[in-house]
Write an enzyme that holds these catalytic residues in place. Structure first.
Site, PDB file in Angstrom:
ATOM      1  N   HIS A   1      47.240 -40.956 -24.901  1.00 39.72           N
ATOM      2  CA  HIS A   1      47.507 -40.451 -26.252  1.00 39.72           C
ATOM      3  C   HIS A   1      48.890 -39.810 -26.145  1.00 39.72           C
ATOM      4  O   HIS A   1      49.024 -38.709 -25.612  1.00 39.72           O
ATOM      5  CB  HIS A   1      46.421 -39.434 -26.621  1.00 39.72           C
TER       6      HIS A   1
ATOM      7  N   HIS B   1      46.955 -45.771 -30.201  1.00 34.13           N
ATOM      8  CA  HIS B   1      47.479 -45.515 -31.557  1.00 34.13           C
ATOM      9  C   HIS B   1      48.982 -45.245 -31.665  1.00 34.13           C
ATOM     10  O   HIS B   1      49.400 -44.180 -32.138  1.00 34.13           O
ATOM     11  CB  HIS B   1      46.692 -44.389 -32.244  1.00 34.13           C
TER      12      HIS B   1
ATOM     13  N   ASN C   1      45.987 -37.345 -36.037  1.00 30.73           N
ATOM     14  CA  ASN C   1      46.957 -37.376 -34.940  1.00 30.73           C
ATOM     15  C   ASN C   1      46.919 -38.720 -34.244  1.00 30.73           C
ATOM     16  O   ASN C   1      45.842 -39.136 -33.845  1.00 30.73           O
ATOM     17  CB  ASN C   1      46.641 -36.294 -33.900  1.00 30.73           C
TER      18      ASN C   1
ATOM     19  N   ASP D   1      40.327 -45.576 -33.882  1.00 28.29           N
ATOM     20  CA  ASP D   1      40.375 -44.105 -33.742  1.00 28.29           C
ATOM     21  C   ASP D   1      39.407 -43.458 -34.745  1.00 28.29           C
ATOM     22  O   ASP D   1      39.709 -42.419 -35.344  1.00 28.29           O
ATOM     23  CB  ASP D   1      41.798 -43.559 -33.921  1.00 28.29           C
TER      24      ASP D   1
ATOM     25  N   HIS E   1      34.417 -36.085 -38.867  1.00 33.72           N
ATOM     26  CA  HIS E   1      34.390 -34.619 -38.916  1.00 33.72           C
ATOM     27  C   HIS E   1      33.512 -34.204 -40.092  1.00 33.72           C
ATOM     28  O   HIS E   1      33.551 -34.851 -41.147  1.00 33.72           O
ATOM     29  CB  HIS E   1      35.802 -34.049 -39.092  1.00 33.72           C
TER      30      HIS E   1
ATOM     31  N   GLY F   1      41.826 -36.340 -37.997  1.00 42.46           N
ATOM     32  CA  GLY F   1      40.969 -37.490 -37.729  1.00 42.46           C
ATOM     33  C   GLY F   1      40.380 -38.070 -38.988  1.00 42.46           C
ATOM     34  O   GLY F   1      40.193 -37.361 -39.974  1.00 42.46           O
TER      35      GLY F   1
HETATM   36  O1  DOR Z   1      43.260 -37.458 -35.365  1.00 46.67           O
HETATM   37  C1  DOR Z   1      42.694 -37.543 -34.285  1.00 46.67           C
HETATM   38  N1  DOR Z   1      41.413 -37.175 -34.137  1.00 46.67           N
HETATM   39  N2  DOR Z   1      43.377 -37.985 -33.225  1.00 46.67           N
HETATM   40  C2  DOR Z   1      42.859 -37.950 -31.985  1.00 46.67           C
HETATM   41  O2  DOR Z   1      43.519 -38.394 -31.065  1.00 46.67           O
HETATM   42  C3  DOR Z   1      41.521 -37.364 -31.740  1.00 46.67           C
HETATM   43  C4  DOR Z   1      40.693 -37.464 -32.947  1.00 46.67           C
HETATM   44  C5  DOR Z   1      39.417 -36.654 -32.898  1.00 46.67           C
HETATM   45  O3  DOR Z   1      38.737 -36.677 -31.868  1.00 46.67           O
HETATM   46  O4  DOR Z   1      39.060 -36.061 -33.897  1.00 46.67           O
END
Ligand code: DOR
Length: 433
Positions: free
Chosen positions: A181, A234, A280, A307, A311, A326
């Site tokens: 990453h 990514h 990210n 990815d 959440h 995420g």
């Molecule tokens: O946006 C992201 N969420 N990028 C990541 O690399 C990890 C991921 C997460 O685990 O929520």
């Protein structure tokens, strides 16, 4: 995963890395039995209609956050695998940024046990450093012995170059692959979105493209030094694509993925201040999106990976600075990428499916997945209707979370059926268990 009775997939166009041709497919005992232009139906066989559809190998995701153990309110292996099946996948690689992290043999075994009975095959990636803390290396030999093929601290990059060098030396000896990453923590620190015209206009702290590119160029230098293959997760910037092109021209053993969201959305989405667009690496500029799309067409990019990062609603409803990065991806990936790359005329359907199937399967070492569709091969199949239009309704996701950035938008193309080891786990867009 149990192999059921016979299934005939009738009326579609078979598409795999070898091209596109009109054929029916007979599946039995978990494997493809016959691929022929017009097949009869054996007594008792289930017939799945593929009229107007592409019949492709089922997809393989190199980059899925299943959140088990530790964040079951966001996703479980069961709910995530259902989302994967609905998205046309037969296998996903589960990321190790769980609680506890997947960084030792016992957690690998636990996650594998939880994955028994999942709708798709779940391969486990392990961390590069203990607890993903970036300080001590995991027991690579023991984990490789258990069959772990990919190692990553995803969610964070390995900041210590000396440590990564040692990890590459171990990985080279063991024949496993490190997946980075790329994010330099000192440059990315405090950035909530891409640093550019939009972040200035909105007054939101940005993360520069350089945070990704500095780590990518450091890692390419370490690949040159050690000769060990590496995979880049990514990639999101035009500068990263330039670095990748140079590395390829030089013959470095590297592979790279892009996500559907980086191929289709820009940092302009953050003008809503909605944290559903926080991710990210961050959504980038129009120029970056164009460079990623071109790199898929030019063959620089090896795989499209989701990815998928669920959440809980409360977390994503927090202000931008507090919300976790995420977005969901498994159920929409193929349609989003279809729109960005095939509908837009940049690549063929066959090329798109290789980015989703044979190429990621090769990187993950998943030989039973990714096609081709030929007699004797394990029957992992995705039947995709490229004409059907679908409204994305976050609350109807199979995921335990609803943080899709495509909520309320219409996408073109829908997965009609998915077969995993011959079992129809999705029929007419409905999960069967
Ligand atoms: O946006 C992201 N969420 N990028 C990541 O690399 C990890 C991921 C997460 O685990 O929520």
């Amino acid at each position: 995963m149990s192999a059921g009775g016979s299934v005939v997939i009738r009326g579609g166009e078979v598409v795999d890395a070898t091209g596109v041709h009109r054929a029916d497919v007979l599946v039995g005992a978990g494997i493809v039995q016959v691929v022929e232009e017009s097949l009869g139906v054996p007594p008792g066989a289930l017939v799945l209609d593929a009229g107007g559809c592409l019949v492709a190998p089922a997809l393989v995701d190199l980059h899925t956050h299943l959140r088990e153990p530790g964040a079951e309110q966001a996703e479980t292996i069961e709910s995530g695998s259902r989302a994967a099946a609905l998205g046309g996948y037969s296998a996903v690689v589960a990321m190790p940024n769980t609680t506890p992290a997947i960084d030792c043999a016992s957690v690998v075994r636990d996650v594998r046990a939880l994955a028994h009975g999942a709708l798709v095959d779940v391969a486990v990636a392990a961390a590069i450093t203990v607890g993903r803390a970036g300080e001590r290396l995991v027991p690579f030999a023991e984990l490789a012995e258990l069959g772990v093929r990919l190692f990553t601290d995803d969610g964070a990059g390995v900041q210590d170059a000396g440590l990564l060098r040692r990890a590459l030396e171990y990985a080279g000896d063991l024949g496993v692959v490190l997946a980075e990453h790329c994010e330099d923590a000192s440059l990315a620190k405090g950035g909530l979105m891409h640093e550019g015209a939009w972040s200035s206009r909105l007054g939101v702290p940005g993360q520069p493209a350089l945070a990704e590119e500095v780590m990518l160029s450091r890692d390419l230098a370490l690949v040159r030094l050690t000769g060990t293959p590496m995979h880049f997760l990514h990639l999101s910037t035009a500068g990263s694509i330039r670095l990748l092109a140079e590395a390829r021209a030089e013959g470095l053993p590297v592979t790279a993925e892009v996500t559907p969201h980086h191929l289709s959305l820009t940092d302009a989405e953050l003008s809503s201040f909605d944290a559903v667009f926080k991710v990210n690496p961050p959504l980038r500029s129009e120029g970056d999106v164009a460079a990623l799309r071109r790199a898929c067409a030019d063959g620089l990019i090896d795989a499209i990976a989701t990815d998928h990062a669920p959440h809980p609603r409360e977390a994503k409803e927090a202000p931008l600075e507090d919300a976790p990065p995420g977005m969901l991806g498994l159920e929409t990936a193929l349609s989003v990428a279809w729109g960005a790359l095939v509908e837009s005329g940049l690549i063929s359907a066959a090329r798109l499916f290789s980015l989703f199937t044979v190429q990621p399967a090769r990187i993950a070492g998943l030989g039973a997945h990714g096609g081709p569709i030929a007699a004797g091969r394990p029957a992992q199949l995705c039947v995709f209707d490229p004409a059907e239009r679908v409204l994305v309704e976050p609350e109807r996701s199979a995921s335990r979370s609803a943080n899709t950035p495509f909520g309320g938008r219409w996408l073109t193309g829908k997965v009609r059926h998915t077969l995993v080891h011959g079992e129809p786990v999705v029929i007419d867009g409905k999960a069967q268990r």
